[in-house]
Design a protein around this motif. Structure first.
Motif, mmCIF file in Angstrom:
data_model
loop_
_atom_site.group_PDB
_atom_site.id
_atom_site.type_symbol
_atom_site.label_atom_id
_atom_site.label_comp_id
_atom_site.label_asym_id
_atom_site.label_seq_id
_atom_site.Cartn_x
_atom_site.Cartn_y
_atom_site.Cartn_z
ATOM 1 N N VAL A 53 8.962 -16.570 5.355
ATOM 2 C CA VAL A 53 8.493 -15.035 4.811
ATOM 3 C C VAL A 53 7.641 -14.445 5.936
ATOM 4 O O VAL A 53 6.879 -15.031 6.447
ATOM 5 C CB VAL A 53 8.159 -15.177 3.590
ATOM 6 C CG1 VAL A 53 7.505 -14.013 2.943
ATOM 7 C CG2 VAL A 53 8.936 -15.916 2.496
ATOM 8 N N ILE A 54 8.149 -13.149 6.400
ATOM 9 C CA ILE A 54 7.254 -12.589 7.401
ATOM 10 C C ILE A 54 6.719 -11.312 6.760
ATOM 11 O O ILE A 54 7.418 -10.403 6.100
ATOM 12 C CB ILE A 54 8.196 -12.252 8.400
ATOM 13 C CG1 ILE A 54 8.650 -13.431 9.150
ATOM 14 C CG2 ILE A 54 7.175 -11.320 9.543
ATOM 15 C CD1 ILE A 54 9.579 -13.190 10.289
ATOM 16 N N ASP A 55 5.393 -11.150 6.475
ATOM 17 C CA ASP A 55 4.657 -10.230 5.986
ATOM 18 C C ASP A 55 4.335 -9.056 7.066
ATOM 19 O O ASP A 55 3.329 -9.266 8.076
ATOM 20 C CB ASP A 55 3.522 -10.558 5.390
ATOM 21 C CG ASP A 55 2.687 -9.432 4.549
ATOM 22 O OD1 ASP A 55 3.104 -8.184 4.640
ATOM 23 O OD2 ASP A 55 1.511 -9.554 4.032
ATOM 24 N N LEU A 56 5.240 -7.998 7.189
ATOM 25 C CA LEU A 56 4.961 -7.147 8.273
ATOM 26 C C LEU A 56 3.671 -6.100 7.876
ATOM 27 O O LEU A 56 3.744 -5.373 7.125
ATOM 28 C CB LEU A 56 6.382 -6.233 8.309
ATOM 29 C CG LEU A 56 7.542 -7.090 8.861
ATOM 30 C CD1 LEU A 56 8.866 -6.147 8.699
ATOM 31 C CD2 LEU A 56 7.372 -7.810 10.212
ATOM 32 N N GLY A 57 3.030 -6.068 9.017
ATOM 33 C CA GLY A 57 1.531 -5.194 8.670
ATOM 34 C C GLY A 57 0.880 -5.767 7.477
ATOM 35 O O GLY A 57 0.722 -5.134 6.399
ATOM 36 N N THR A 58 0.439 -7.031 7.783
ATOM 37 C CA THR A 58 -0.156 -7.915 6.547
ATOM 38 C C THR A 58 -1.417 -7.167 5.615
ATOM 39 O O THR A 58 -1.518 -7.256 4.771
ATOM 40 C CB THR A 58 -0.333 -9.374 6.686
ATOM 41 O OG1 THR A 58 -0.353 -10.025 5.672
ATOM 42 C CG2 THR A 58 -1.518 -9.572 7.820
ATOM 43 N N GLY A 59 -2.170 -6.418 6.583
ATOM 44 C CA GLY A 59 -3.317 -5.807 6.017
ATOM 45 C C GLY A 59 -4.267 -6.805 5.472
ATOM 46 O O GLY A 59 -4.727 -7.451 6.077
ATOM 47 N N THR A 60 -4.311 -6.709 4.230
ATOM 48 C CA THR A 60 -5.356 -7.611 3.580
ATOM 49 C C THR A 60 -4.787 -9.138 3.007
ATOM 50 O O THR A 60 -5.428 -10.182 2.612
ATOM 51 C CB THR A 60 -5.772 -7.060 1.872
ATOM 52 O OG1 THR A 60 -4.716 -7.062 1.074
ATOM 53 C CG2 THR A 60 -6.441 -5.659 2.129
ATOM 54 N N GLY A 61 -3.479 -9.220 3.411
ATOM 55 C CA GLY A 61 -2.917 -10.512 3.427
ATOM 56 C C GLY A 61 -2.030 -10.451 1.915
ATOM 57 O O GLY A 61 -1.806 -11.566 1.699
#
Length: 212
Positions: A53-61
Motif C-alpha cells: 500500500v502506497i499513500d501518495l502525498g501522505t501528509g499527516t499519515g
C-alpha cells in the motif's frame, strides 16, 4: 481489518494530529478519520490491503497509519514536505502507544510525480490537492498519473463534480472505475481566506482497477 470494525478504525484514527502550520500551496488538510476508515474498509473487503500500500502525498499519515492498523503488511507513505513526514512519524508513534499496533511504515521524502517506486503491483491511496489554489490546478491529475503507473488498484479523493474527469482519465489509461461514492470533507478554519470556523466540502471517492 485486523479485527477492527470500520467504526473502531475511525475512532482510532481520530487521534491523528492535524498540521500545526499547514502549507496553503500544498493544500494541507487533515483527511477525515471517518472517510479514511471508509476507504480502508472497502480496500480490505476487496483484498487490496494484501499487496503493498502506497499513500501518495501522505501528509499527516492518516491513510498509511490506517492501512497498517487495518492489516496491510507493507505500507509506504511519501510526501514532498519534510515537516509533514515528521508529523506522520509522530502520529504513527502516538497511535502505536495508544495500543493499536502500527507495523513498520516506510516514510519517504519525495515528489509523487517523480516517485522511486517500481511500476505496477501496488495499491495506491491518496487524498490529493483539490486544485483550489493558484498553481495547483489539475494537481489531482498528476496523482492519478502516478497511481496508473504503479498500482493495480487505486483509491483517490477528489472535489465534487470530478466523476466524468476521473472516468475519462481511467478509460484513457486502460483502467476501470469500479466504485464511486460521495463523502463529506469537513475542514476547520486554517487559512486567511477561510470565512467560517468550519466548512464541509462535498468530495467524491473512486476505486480504479488498472489494466495490466
Amino acid at each position: 481489518m485486523a479485527g477492527l470494525s470500520r467504526r473502531q478504525l475511525a475512532r482510532t484514527l481520530e487521534s491523528v494530529d492535524d498540521f500545526s502550520d499547514p502549507a496553503v500551496e500544498l493544500e494541507q488538510y487533515l483527511t477525515p478519520p471517518e472517510l479514511a476508515a471508509h476507504v480502508l474498509h472497502l480496500a480490505s473487503l476487496h483484498g487490496d490491503l494484501e499487496r503493498r500500500v502506497i499513500d501518495l502525498g501522505t501528509g499527516t499519515g492518516m491513510f498509511a497509519i490506517g492501512a497498517s492498523i487495518a492489516g496491510a503488511d507493507r505500507v509506504v507513505g511519501i510526501d514532498v514536505d519534510l515537516d509533514a513526514l515528521a508529523l506522520a512519524r509522530e502520529n504513527a508513534r502516538a497511535v502505536d502507544r495508544g495500543g493499536d499496533r502500527v507495523r513498520d511504515v516506510d516514510w519517504i521524502l519525495g515528489d509523487v510525480t517523480r516517485h522511486p517506486f517500481a511500476t505496477a503491483g501496488a495499491t495506491a491511496i491518496s487524498n490529493p490537492p483539490f486544485g483550489a489554489q493558484r498553481g495547483n490546478r489539475h494537481a489531482d491529475r498528476t496523482f492519478l498519473e502516478t497511481a496508473s503507473a504503479i498500482a493495480d488498484v487505486s483509491y483517490t479523493v477528489h472535489n465534487e463534480g470530478s466523476q466524468a474527469f476521473v472516468e475519462s482519465f481511467a478509460a484513457d489509461k486502460g483502467g476501470d472505475v469500479t466504485h464511486a461514492f460521495r463523502a463529506e470533507f469537513p475542514i476547520d478554519r486554517r487559512f486567511e481566506f477561510h470565512t467560517a470556523d468550519r466548512e464541509t466540502l462535498e468530495a467524491e471517492v473512486f476505486r480504479i482497477e488498472w489494466d495490466r
